[in-house]
Design an enzyme around this catalytic site. Structure first.
Site, mmCIF file in Angstrom:
data_model
loop_
_atom_site.group_PDB
_atom_site.id
_atom_site.type_symbol
_atom_site.label_atom_id
_atom_site.label_comp_id
_atom_site.label_asym_id
_atom_site.label_seq_id
_atom_site.Cartn_x
_atom_site.Cartn_y
_atom_site.Cartn_z
ATOM 1 N N CYS B 35 -16.730 3.299 -0.065
ATOM 2 C CA CYS B 35 -17.289 3.059 -1.390
ATOM 3 C C CYS B 35 -16.157 3.004 -2.419
ATOM 4 O O CYS B 35 -15.040 3.457 -2.148
ATOM 5 C CB CYS B 35 -18.272 4.181 -1.744
ATOM 6 S SG CYS B 35 -19.926 3.958 -1.028
ATOM 7 N N HIS B 96 -23.093 0.399 -1.112
ATOM 8 C CA HIS B 96 -23.193 1.174 0.136
ATOM 9 C C HIS B 96 -24.445 0.843 0.935
ATOM 10 O O HIS B 96 -24.448 0.926 2.168
ATOM 11 C CB HIS B 96 -23.175 2.681 -0.198
ATOM 12 C CG HIS B 96 -23.204 3.568 1.001
ATOM 13 N ND1 HIS B 96 -22.051 3.909 1.699
ATOM 14 C CD2 HIS B 96 -24.234 4.183 1.644
ATOM 15 C CE1 HIS B 96 -22.386 4.703 2.710
ATOM 16 N NE2 HIS B 96 -23.695 4.890 2.701
ATOM 17 N N ASN B 136 -19.269 -4.208 14.094
ATOM 18 C CA ASN B 136 -20.179 -3.337 14.835
ATOM 19 C C ASN B 136 -21.172 -2.810 13.813
ATOM 20 O O ASN B 136 -20.779 -2.175 12.837
ATOM 21 C CB ASN B 136 -19.426 -2.166 15.471
ATOM 22 C CG ASN B 136 -18.348 -2.626 16.427
ATOM 23 O OD1 ASN B 136 -18.503 -3.642 17.093
ATOM 24 N ND2 ASN B 136 -17.247 -1.893 16.491
ATOM 25 N N HIS B 147 -21.334 2.101 5.591
ATOM 26 C CA HIS B 147 -21.024 1.130 4.538
ATOM 27 C C HIS B 147 -20.794 -0.252 5.176
ATOM 28 O O HIS B 147 -20.121 -0.360 6.196
ATOM 29 C CB HIS B 147 -19.759 1.573 3.793
ATOM 30 C CG HIS B 147 -19.542 0.843 2.518
ATOM 31 N ND1 HIS B 147 -19.792 1.401 1.285
ATOM 32 C CD2 HIS B 147 -19.114 -0.426 2.272
ATOM 33 C CE1 HIS B 147 -19.519 0.527 0.341
ATOM 34 N NE2 HIS B 147 -19.098 -0.593 0.916
ATOM 35 N N HIS B 149 -19.368 -3.231 6.531
ATOM 36 C CA HIS B 149 -17.972 -3.624 6.757
ATOM 37 C C HIS B 149 -17.811 -4.214 8.148
ATOM 38 O O HIS B 149 -18.638 -3.996 9.029
ATOM 39 C CB HIS B 149 -17.028 -2.427 6.599
ATOM 40 C CG HIS B 149 -17.111 -1.431 7.725
ATOM 41 N ND1 HIS B 149 -18.166 -0.554 7.878
ATOM 42 C CD2 HIS B 149 -16.273 -1.183 8.761
ATOM 43 C CE1 HIS B 149 -17.969 0.209 8.932
ATOM 44 N NE2 HIS B 149 -16.830 -0.160 9.509
#
Lengths: 37, 334
Positions: B35, B96, B136, B147, B149
């Protein structure tokens, strides 16, 4: 479309790159034709 | 630290990074390291109050640029090498609670630009032979941070699966008058149609005839191009559009945000000629067989390398196609 990058170095030596863009939604950029397969 | 050990039985490098045992594991949202750094809050990986997309070197990398010679020297059959490479984290957004599926097409389009930029940058490093973009998603996959990514690995070798794919494509090309294996596979899927989930302007999403997961989807560029950097503006925009369309359909499938592994397969960056052999595409491997049942890699898959499936791709494609269409109708046109 274009973007800007800001390179920073963390205390432990690792880099971080912050990307900022001049468009946020599709349709704002000019397009070019690609050949169809 | 980071080292590679050669497996002479399977003829593959295995990467070791023991320090990864200490990496952050499912922290509460208020301590998410991906974040932005809030005023008065704890310092996260991103020292800004807001950001669009951030890329940084992984704190717990599987490979590093300055990996030393391994202390463990190995032997004649089992040599070792430094685990020299690059591991980056790509934060898709500072939100988030978002996922790749909930980002706008415009935001995903920006992410495509970042993927292309990092592919070019890491691929230009003389010790990186393969740039691997992946995500993943979900605890079922084993993610340690919620979060939104993805990651990028710059491998110092061509990993086994892309290598096998490239070898197959090269062999096919030799015996089929220079034709691209992937182009011919895609033409076959178009002609058959039963496993095609949808066709965008420049990409096609389909469950392959030989899928190893019930809802495995391959997203192929219809033009035969080796890497993401070869995509034109219209193709990049369509990639964003098709990603959004597929992922909202995935989330519609069982009524929850579907876990998956997403991987990009494209040209190695080792200086070789891969024109007509590497064909840019993205593969998705969701582990769910049903809403509550997962596909595990058990005895046959893990020990024999032979996947055993209990659902035919033609059947699961029909179900997924309906979910994609439902999600599309809920989103409205565009």
């Amino acid at each position: 479309m274009t973007f800007d990058t800001e390179y920073l170095t963390k205390e432990d030596g690792r880099y971080i790159i912050l990307y900022t863009f001049d468009n946020d939604e599709p349709g704002e950029e000019s397009d070019k034709e690609e050949p169809e397969a | 630290m980071n080292q590679l050990r050669w497996d002479p039985v399977l003829e593959e490098w295995v990467a070791y990074a023991a320090h990864r045992q200490d990496r952050t594991f499912l922290p509460p949202a208020e301590y998410c390291p991906l974040c932005p750094t809030r005023p008065g809050g704890f310092p996260t990986e991103v020292p800004r109050e807001r950001y669009e997309i951030a890329v940084f070197e992984n704190k717990f990398p599987s490979f590093t640029r300055d990996a030393p010679e391994p202390e463990e020297g190995g032997g004649p059959l089992t040599p070792t090498r430094p685990g020299r490479g690059v591991c980056e984290v790509v934060c898709y957004t500072d939100d988030h609670e978002a996922t790749l599926a909930t980002l706008t097409e415009g935001r995903i389009r920006n992410l495509v630009e970042v993927w292309a930029d990092r592919y070019a940058a890491l691929g230009s490093l003389d010790f990186v032979d393969y740039v691997f973009v992946f995500e993943n998603k979900g605890e079922a996959i084993g993610v340690t941070l919620h979060h939104p990514h993805g990651q990028i690995y710059g491998y110092p070798f061509i990993p086994p699966r892309p290598k096998k794919e490239l070898d197959s494509a090269r062999s096919y090309r030799k015996t089929n008058e220079g034709r691209c294996l992937h182009c011919d596979l895609l033409a076959g899927e178009h002609e058959d149609g039963r496993r095609v989930i949808f066709k965008g302007d420049h990409f096609t999403a389909f469950i392959p005839f030989y899928a190893r997961y019930p809802y495995e989807v391959h997203l192929y560029a219809r033009r035969c191009i080796p890497s993401i950097t070869d995509l034109g503006n219209g193709e990049r925009r369509d990639l964003a559009r098709t990603l959004k369309r597929l992922l909202t359909g995935y989330d519609r499938l069982f009524g929850f945000s579907l876990p998956y592994v997403m991987v990009m397969h494209q040209s190695p960056t080792d200086g070789g000629d891969y024109a007509g052999t590497a064909h840019f595409h993205i593969e998705f491997y969701p582990p769910n067989r049903t809403a509550r049942k997962l596909k595990y890699l058990a005895g046959s898959e893990a020990g024999a390398g032979a996947f055993v499936m209990d659902a035919l791709p033609e059947q699961t494609a029909e179900t997924l196609r309906a979910a994609v269409e439902e999600a599309q109708s809920l989103r409205g046109p565009g």
